[in-house]
Design an enzyme around this catalytic site. Sequence first.
Site, PDB file in Angstrom:
ATOM      1  N   HIS A  26      29.245  46.225  39.774  1.00  0.00           N
ATOM      2  CA  HIS A  26      30.061  45.505  40.698  1.00  0.00           C
ATOM      3  C   HIS A  26      31.706  46.357  40.829  1.00  0.00           C
ATOM      4  O   HIS A  26      32.327  46.350  40.613  1.00  0.00           O
ATOM      5  CB  HIS A  26      29.948  44.306  39.542  1.00  0.00           C
ATOM      6  CG  HIS A  26      30.248  43.268  40.942  1.00  0.00           C
ATOM      7  ND1 HIS A  26      30.499  42.351  41.051  1.00  0.00           N
ATOM      8  CD2 HIS A  26      31.732  43.183  41.816  1.00  0.00           C
ATOM      9  CE1 HIS A  26      30.437  40.792  42.090  1.00  0.00           C
ATOM     10  NE2 HIS A  26      31.785  41.361  42.164  1.00  0.00           N
ATOM     11  N   HIS A  28      34.204  46.890  44.529  1.00  0.00           N
ATOM     12  CA  HIS A  28      34.376  46.713  45.957  1.00  0.00           C
ATOM     13  C   HIS A  28      35.301  47.856  46.537  1.00  0.00           C
ATOM     14  O   HIS A  28      35.931  47.691  45.581  1.00  0.00           O
ATOM     15  CB  HIS A  28      35.363  45.266  46.166  1.00  0.00           C
ATOM     16  CG  HIS A  28      34.464  44.359  45.840  1.00  0.00           C
ATOM     17  ND1 HIS A  28      33.684  43.566  46.493  1.00  0.00           N
ATOM     18  CD2 HIS A  28      34.731  43.570  44.840  1.00  0.00           C
ATOM     19  CE1 HIS A  28      33.133  41.889  46.012  1.00  0.00           C
ATOM     20  NE2 HIS A  28      33.257  42.349  44.303  1.00  0.00           N
ATOM     21  N   LYS A 112      22.805  40.745  47.500  1.00  0.00           N
ATOM     22  CA  LYS A 112      23.891  40.118  47.220  1.00  0.00           C
ATOM     23  C   LYS A 112      24.065  38.709  47.707  1.00  0.00           C
ATOM     24  O   LYS A 112      23.668  37.997  48.831  1.00  0.00           O
ATOM     25  CB  LYS A 112      24.990  40.782  47.148  1.00  0.00           C
ATOM     26  CG  LYS A 112      25.961  39.912  47.041  1.00  0.00           C
ATOM     27  CD  LYS A 112      26.468  39.835  44.952  1.00  0.00           C
ATOM     28  CE  LYS A 112      27.846  38.954  44.437  1.00  0.00           C
ATOM     29  NZ  LYS A 112      28.760  39.290  44.827  1.00  0.00           N
ATOM     30  N   HIS A 149      26.363  35.962  42.577  1.00  0.00           N
ATOM     31  CA  HIS A 149      28.149  34.785  43.123  1.00  0.00           C
ATOM     32  C   HIS A 149      27.454  33.635  42.412  1.00  0.00           C
ATOM     33  O   HIS A 149      26.994  33.220  43.461  1.00  0.00           O
ATOM     34  CB  HIS A 149      28.909  35.177  44.086  1.00  0.00           C
ATOM     35  CG  HIS A 149      30.374  34.692  43.398  1.00  0.00           C
ATOM     36  ND1 HIS A 149      31.050  35.594  43.101  1.00  0.00           N
ATOM     37  CD2 HIS A 149      31.253  33.864  43.167  1.00  0.00           C
ATOM     38  CE1 HIS A 149      31.871  34.856  43.089  1.00  0.00           C
ATOM     39  NE2 HIS A 149      31.651  33.869  42.815  1.00  0.00           N
ATOM     40  N   HIS A 187      29.374  39.511  37.251  1.00  0.00           N
ATOM     41  CA  HIS A 187      30.724  38.407  36.463  1.00  0.00           C
ATOM     42  C   HIS A 187      31.065  37.636  35.974  1.00  0.00           C
ATOM     43  O   HIS A 187      31.750  36.743  36.229  1.00  0.00           O
ATOM     44  CB  HIS A 187      32.100  38.205  37.818  1.00  0.00           C
ATOM     45  CG  HIS A 187      31.993  37.842  39.336  1.00  0.00           C
ATOM     46  ND1 HIS A 187      30.943  37.049  39.260  1.00  0.00           N
ATOM     47  CD2 HIS A 187      31.945  38.618  40.295  1.00  0.00           C
ATOM     48  CE1 HIS A 187      31.722  36.743  40.389  1.00  0.00           C
ATOM     49  NE2 HIS A 187      31.468  38.060  41.200  1.00  0.00           N
ATOM     50  N   ASP A 260      34.102  44.721  38.903  1.00  0.00           N
ATOM     51  CA  ASP A 260      34.822  43.813  39.905  1.00  0.00           C
ATOM     52  C   ASP A 260      35.953  43.722  40.406  1.00  0.00           C
ATOM     53  O   ASP A 260      37.014  43.259  40.574  1.00  0.00           O
ATOM     54  CB  ASP A 260      34.198  42.294  39.511  1.00  0.00           C
ATOM     55  CG  ASP A 260      34.820  41.404  40.448  1.00  0.00           C
ATOM     56  OD1 ASP A 260      34.377  41.835  41.532  1.00  0.00           O
ATOM     57  OD2 ASP A 260      34.656  39.994  40.719  1.00  0.00           O
TER      58      ASP A 260
HETATM   59  C1  NCD Z   1      36.209  40.016  45.766  1.00  0.00           C
HETATM   60  C2  NCD Z   1      36.730  40.269  46.650  1.00  0.00           C
HETATM   61  O1  NCD Z   1      38.194  40.610  46.579  1.00  0.00           O
HETATM   62  O2  NCD Z   1      35.712  40.536  47.345  1.00  0.00           O
HETATM   63  N1  NCD Z   1      37.374  38.719  44.581  1.00  0.00           N
HETATM   64  C3  NCD Z   1      37.114  38.473  43.997  1.00  0.00           C
HETATM   65  O3  NCD Z   1      38.076  37.395  43.303  1.00  0.00           O
HETATM   66  N2  NCD Z   1      36.252  38.819  42.853  1.00  0.00           N
HETATM   67  C4  NCD Z   1      34.979  39.150  45.228  1.00  0.00           C
HETATM   68  C5  NCD Z   1      34.363  38.486  44.560  1.00  0.00           C
HETATM   69  O4  NCD Z   1      33.225  38.954  43.777  1.00  0.00           O
HETATM   70  O5  NCD Z   1      34.693  36.980  44.148  1.00  0.00           O
HETATM   71 ZN    ZN Z   2      32.572  40.923  43.263  1.00  0.00          ZN
END
Ligand code: NCD
Ligand code: ZN
Length: 359
Positions: A26, A28, A112, A149, A187, A260
């Site tokens: 996971h 970003h 997702k 999520h 998460h 995450d």
């Molecule tokens: C994530 C993001 O910033 O894209 N933020 C987070 O707090 N984890 C989005 C997510 O996974 O919820």
């Molecule tokens: Zn995330």
Amino acid sequence: MRPVRNRLCLGLDMKTLTIRQPDDWHLHLRDGAVLRAVLPHTAAHFARAIVMPNLVPPVVTTRDAAAYRERIMAAVPEGSGFTPLMTLYLTETSQADDIESGFRDGLVTAVKLYPAGATTNSQSGVTNIEAVYPVLERMAAIGMPLCVHGEVTDPAIDIFDREAVFIERVLEPLRRRLPELRIVMEHVTTSDGMDFVRSQGENVGATITTHHLIINRNAILAGGIRPHYYCLPVAKRETHRLALRAAAISGEGRFFLGTDSAPHVDPLKECACGCAGIFNAPNTLACLAHVFEEEGALERLEAFVSLNGPAFYRLPPNERRITLRRYDEPVENERKMSVGEETLTVFDPMFPIHWKVEE
Ligand code: NCD
Ligand code: ZN
């Protein structure tokens, strides 16, 4: 699965741990300058990562995913064998045929589900789950995983209860209706989440982040408000953190690492309405070695970071090995990175870091 032996050497002043190369289930990566700044940190340690699709605009179609994959590949440092595993952002107008073709071509690994409004860039997400059942049915039929999520967005529900209520209102009915659908609860942050995942068949797994194993909600709120510990799902009370730790170190196949890592430049974190997300890609493995050492479970770190995820996603574990080395003196860690004119803050675990991934 064949048991894999770790090499754990205990010396007078050092320890090393050699494990199969980890994956991040996971992540970003964002786009543009942030992508180029953060990707080398993941690619330095991880072989593969499930790349989240919550860009603006989101990665909805296989065409979007192919284009995003190209931008990621262009940012992969030379010599790194990093492979992004692409996901599609589920909307109420997503097309089952398009999703299936992306999965069959090997371009897309998972879909997702963001409840609309649950987190960063989730406004195009799902409001009415009934509307996406045709897509979910197709995914169940072809064995494609759904990454969830797991928080309700009902303003009447306290933010600390949103995961537990999501399980009751959305996940349990979904499991009853489509028991063949493979689901990753992303998460997971509560003991309710752990209990739910454990109560389900083997086609339900969960990712656990680095930071949720380390911080509880006091980190955000006690003694001053600390935006760099704010993420979603928000960290919960200590009993939940302990339940997450127990699951992560247990070796149980259904729990695996999803960092995450979610970078937002400092001006977007340090303001009156800051973004949710913690950027932990650079020091995740060092932090996890610390956690597993503290728990006397270093020999199960490999299961959590390198074996359980591939097994769930039906992929082979990585053949390459990495070595983590423990130093007596704390290791210097980069705390701020530059992205153009701005800075990006790296997760501070609030303990000295003694571990380092060997180059
Ligand atoms: C994530 C993001 O910033 O894209 N933020 C987070 O707090 N984890 C989005 C997510 O996974 O919820
Ligand atoms: Zn995330």
